[in-house]
Design a protein around this motif. Sequence first.
Motif, PDB file in Angstrom:
ATOM      1  N   TYR A  32      35.686  11.801 -20.917  1.00 33.21           N
ATOM      2  CA  TYR A  32      34.799  12.898 -20.560  1.00 33.21           C
ATOM      3  C   TYR A  32      33.716  12.474 -19.575  1.00 33.21           C
ATOM      4  N   ALA A  33      33.549  13.278 -18.531  1.00 34.72           N
ATOM      5  CA  ALA A  33      32.349  13.194 -17.720  1.00 34.72           C
ATOM      6  C   ALA A  33      31.220  13.892 -18.481  1.00 34.72           C
ATOM      7  N   VAL A  34      29.997  13.453 -18.257  1.00 39.05           N
ATOM      8  CA  VAL A  34      28.854  14.012 -18.990  1.00 39.05           C
ATOM      9  C   VAL A  34      27.747  14.384 -18.028  1.00 39.05           C
ATOM     10  N   GLY A  35      27.133  15.504 -18.295  1.00 35.92           N
ATOM     11  CA  GLY A  35      25.999  15.936 -17.487  1.00 35.92           C
ATOM     12  C   GLY A  35      24.786  16.219 -18.355  1.00 35.92           C
ATOM     13  N   GLU A  46      19.087  24.314 -15.224  1.00 36.77           N
ATOM     14  CA  GLU A  46      19.340  23.603 -13.978  1.00 36.77           C
ATOM     15  C   GLU A  46      19.950  22.237 -14.237  1.00 36.77           C
ATOM     16  N   PHE A  47      20.726  21.804 -13.281  1.00 42.76           N
ATOM     17  CA  PHE A  47      21.369  20.494 -13.336  1.00 42.76           C
ATOM     18  C   PHE A  47      20.339  19.392 -13.167  1.00 42.76           C
ATOM     19  N   VAL A  48      20.502  18.328 -13.951  1.00 48.31           N
ATOM     20  CA  VAL A  48      19.613  17.165 -13.842  1.00 48.31           C
ATOM     21  C   VAL A  48      20.382  15.949 -13.327  1.00 48.31           C
ATOM     22  N   ALA A  49      21.454  15.588 -14.029  1.00 46.18           N
ATOM     23  CA  ALA A  49      22.209  14.396 -13.638  1.00 46.18           C
ATOM     24  C   ALA A  49      23.592  14.443 -14.277  1.00 46.18           C
ATOM     25  N   ALA A  50      24.519  13.666 -13.704  1.00 42.06           N
ATOM     26  CA  ALA A  50      25.871  13.589 -14.252  1.00 42.06           C
ATOM     27  C   ALA A  50      26.419  12.192 -14.073  1.00 42.06           C
ATOM     28  N   ILE A  51      27.395  11.850 -14.907  1.00 43.60           N
ATOM     29  CA  ILE A  51      27.998  10.527 -14.843  1.00 43.60           C
ATOM     30  C   ILE A  51      29.491  10.663 -15.106  1.00 43.60           C
ATOM     31  N   SER A  52      30.262   9.857 -14.394  1.00 39.81           N
ATOM     32  CA  SER A  52      31.713   9.907 -14.542  1.00 39.81           C
ATOM     33  C   SER A  52      32.157   9.216 -15.824  1.00 39.81           C
ATOM     34  N   ARG A  53      33.440   9.276 -16.082  1.00 40.59           N
ATOM     35  CA  ARG A  53      33.991   8.735 -17.332  1.00 40.59           C
ATOM     36  C   ARG A  53      33.722   7.245 -17.487  1.00 40.59           C
ATOM     37  N   SER A  54      33.843   6.508 -16.423  1.00 37.32           N
ATOM     38  CA  SER A  54      33.630   5.058 -16.494  1.00 37.32           C
ATOM     39  C   SER A  54      32.179   4.668 -16.257  1.00 37.32           C
ATOM     40  N   GLY A  55      31.400   5.603 -15.738  1.00 38.32           N
ATOM     41  CA  GLY A  55      30.023   5.294 -15.375  1.00 38.32           C
ATOM     42  C   GLY A  55      29.879   4.803 -13.949  1.00 38.32           C
ATOM     43  N   GLY A  56      30.984   4.730 -13.230  1.00 36.54           N
ATOM     44  CA  GLY A  56      30.935   4.211 -11.880  1.00 36.54           C
ATOM     45  C   GLY A  56      30.379   5.183 -10.850  1.00 36.54           C
ATOM     46  N   ARG A  67      13.359   8.793 -10.341  1.00 41.32           N
ATOM     47  CA  ARG A  67      12.587   8.803 -11.592  1.00 41.32           C
ATOM     48  C   ARG A  67      13.491   8.787 -12.824  1.00 41.32           C
ATOM     49  N   PHE A  68      14.609   9.485 -12.760  1.00 43.07           N
ATOM     50  CA  PHE A  68      15.533   9.580 -13.902  1.00 43.07           C
ATOM     51  C   PHE A  68      16.798   8.783 -13.595  1.00 43.07           C
ATOM     52  N   THR A  69      17.321   8.144 -14.629  1.00 44.53           N
ATOM     53  CA  THR A  69      18.564   7.385 -14.487  1.00 44.53           C
ATOM     54  C   THR A  69      19.504   7.749 -15.627  1.00 44.53           C
ATOM     55  N   ILE A  70      20.731   8.095 -15.270  1.00 42.55           N
ATOM     56  CA  ILE A  70      21.744   8.388 -16.272  1.00 42.55           C
ATOM     57  C   ILE A  70      22.652   7.178 -16.427  1.00 42.55           C
ATOM     58  N   SER A  71      23.031   6.894 -17.669  1.00 42.71           N
ATOM     59  CA  SER A  71      23.932   5.778 -17.938  1.00 42.71           C
ATOM     60  C   SER A  71      24.737   6.103 -19.191  1.00 42.71           C
ATOM     61  N   ARG A  72      25.755   5.294 -19.467  1.00 45.53           N
ATOM     62  CA  ARG A  72      26.557   5.535 -20.662  1.00 45.53           C
ATOM     63  C   ARG A  72      27.051   4.230 -21.244  1.00 45.53           C
TER      64      ARG A  72
END
Length: 122
Positions: A32-35, A46-56, A67-72
């Motif tokens: 799953y991709a996550v947003g 509103e959209f903030v951030a998204a990350i792919s399945r691998s995090g790449g 300011r914001f960082t998304i990770s998994r």
Amino acid sequence: QVQLVESGGGLVQAGGSLRLSCAASGGTFSNYAVGWFRQAPGKEREFVAAISRSGGYTSSADSVKGRFTISRDNAKNTVYLQMNSLKPEDTAVYYCAAKWGLVPSTNDYDSWGQGTQVTVSS
């Protein structure tokens, strides 16, 4: 479908930091991709951030870039949103959402969490 639970929200002063977590269950999380999205009172979500399945691959809204960082961490079935240099205008309910496969170009996600409140005081 995967089920999502957000945590980590709270009250913080302007300039402070918070880390939100989105814990998933009921599915193969790495598929799953996550947003992250947010909705302030009287405003549209509103959209903030998204990350792919691998995090790449990650993307973020211009309003939070730098300011914001998304990770998994797929081993922990969790996605994080590290929020630094918070501003009063970041006050909102923050939601995470999951989409099977690729990061969608729209807000078309399969599963949504219940949200966590973030309040930034001036």
